[in-house]
Design an enzyme around this catalytic site. Structure first.
Site, PDB file in Angstrom:
ATOM      1  N   LYS A 197       0.823  -1.444  -0.648  1.00 41.72           N
ATOM      2  CA  LYS A 197       0.071   0.071   0.429  1.00 41.72           C
ATOM      3  C   LYS A 197       1.059   1.412   0.061  1.00 41.72           C
ATOM      4  O   LYS A 197       0.767   2.378  -0.905  1.00 41.72           O
ATOM      5  CB  LYS A 197      -1.120  -0.222   1.006  1.00 41.72           C
ATOM      6  CG  LYS A 197      -0.394  -0.278   2.249  1.00 41.72           C
ATOM      7  CD  LYS A 197      -0.650   1.665   3.266  1.00 41.72           C
ATOM      8  CE  LYS A 197       0.535   1.130   4.607  1.00 41.72           C
ATOM      9  NZ  LYS A 197       0.703   2.528   5.092  1.00 41.72           N
ATOM     10  N   THR A 254      -4.051   5.063   3.080  1.00 37.13           N
ATOM     11  CA  THR A 254      -3.090   5.918   2.563  1.00 37.13           C
ATOM     12  C   THR A 254      -2.630   6.148   1.151  1.00 37.13           C
ATOM     13  O   THR A 254      -2.019   7.283   0.802  1.00 37.13           O
ATOM     14  CB  THR A 254      -1.915   4.533   2.254  1.00 37.13           C
ATOM     15  OG1 THR A 254      -2.390   4.063   3.358  1.00 37.13           O
ATOM     16  CG2 THR A 254      -0.518   5.080   2.881  1.00 37.13           C
TER      17      THR A 254
END
Length: 338
Positions: A197, A254
């Site tokens: 991520k 994120t």
């Protein structure tokens, strides 16, 4: 006769933003916490001001937290030791901590960093197990910005261990009304998601920095999930992990939030800044910088095509410019979605 001090329930290795936030949430739940910092000057500030002026300024730290620069004191923790150093510093931290640990007591070690070991491409939990084999190892991850956790805003996370009973026990010990950890038996999946991520967030930041629009970011997130799913199959990662807190949950956070160090690093790259200049201006670490090359190698070894990861790796390594990489991605042949 003076009584010996009672060892803390939790020890935390790493006094950055996330380590401090975890200390804060444990203290809020009534746990006793000892927070270790490598920098003696920072530890003195923590003790005197009860505020992490360097990484979480303006947030008073709770009375249940004590501070030290001695790893020998961290080794006395009764419930668990949380390892919250940057990924590239974890090997050194384990080597320095190991001599103080009692292998007969085998307190659990919880990896709360998100990344891969730069020397071996190993997940961090595997690295810890290699270096400190007598102790059980678990992983803590999820969609958590440190500042929000530190002030007590609601958050959820996942604690994963091969022994799910250990994960469940740690979740009970660490959890509170504002911080809800869920147990998992898939530590590898949780760690691969946590590393991936950050790389995807850099890609989304680059698109934002180049003003490519919200549609482009949505496409990157979706196609990034497709890459992650392809990688998961040969690695034996559970599908539930991919769509869980450490997977989709952390990707959503994120790849969209300006509190994300990786996303904002990508924005700076997209705006034309050079990586060394960006890193020189920052005190905190963007883990995706170190994870991109490792994930690219893991994908190649597994025979999995990961064009977004490869593109980010090539930009970070200085092998290609942002415009060339974007043009190459957009020129890829059309395929079936599934």
């Amino acid at each position: 006769m003076d009584q010996e001090p009672i060892p803390p329930e939790f020890g935390i290795v790493g006094a950055g933003a996330w380590g401090t936030a975890l200390a804060q949430t444990l203290a809020r739940a009534g746990r006793s916490v000892l927070l270790w910092g490598r920098d003696a000057t920072l530890v003195r500030i923590l003790n005197s001001r009860r505020e992490n002026t360097r990484y979480l300024p303006g947030i008073p730290l709770l009375e249940g937290i004590s501070f030290t620069d001695r790893l020998s004191e961290i080794a006395e923790a009764r419930h668990a030791i949380l390892l919250v150093t940057p990924s590239q510093g974890l090997r050194s931290a384990c080597l320095h901590l190991s001599p103080f640990l009692d292998p007969h007591r085998a307190v659990p070690l919880v990896v709360a960093a998100k990344g891969l070991d730069a020397e071996s491409d190993q997940p961090l939990s595997a690295l810890v197990k290699d270096l400190i084999p007598a102790h059980p190892v678990a992983v803590l991850s999820g969609p958590n910005f440190a500042k929000e956790v530190a002030v007590g805003l609601p958050a959820a996370a996942v604690i994963a261990a091969q022994n799910v009973a250990l994960a469940e026990k740690l979740a009970e010990q660490i959890g509170s009304s504002s911080f809800r950890p869920y147990a998992s038996s898939d530590p590898l999946g949780v760690e691969i998601c946590g590393a991936f991520k950050n790389v995807l967030a850099i890609a989304c930041g680059i698109a934002q920095g180049r003003h490519l629009g919200d549609n482009a970011r949505a496409a990157l997130i979706t196609r990034g999930m497709a890459e992650l799913m392809r990688l998961a199959k040969p690695l034996g990662i559970q599908t539930e992990t991919l769509v869980g807190l450490s997977g989709l949950g952390d990707i959503v956070l994120t790849c969209n939030g300006l509190q994300s160090r990786n996303y904002t690093l990508g924005i700076a790259l997209g705006e034309g800044m050079k990586l060394p200049d960006i890193l020189a201006q920052r005190r905190s670490v963007a883990e995706g910088v170190y994870a991109a090359a490792a994930l690219h190698r893991i994908g190649l070894k597994a025979g999995v095509e990961m064009p977004i990861v490869a593109a980010v790796d090539s930009i970070l390594a200085g092998h290609a410019g942002v415009e060339d990489v974007i043009a190459k991605l957009l020129a890829r042949p059309l395929k079936r979605e599934i």
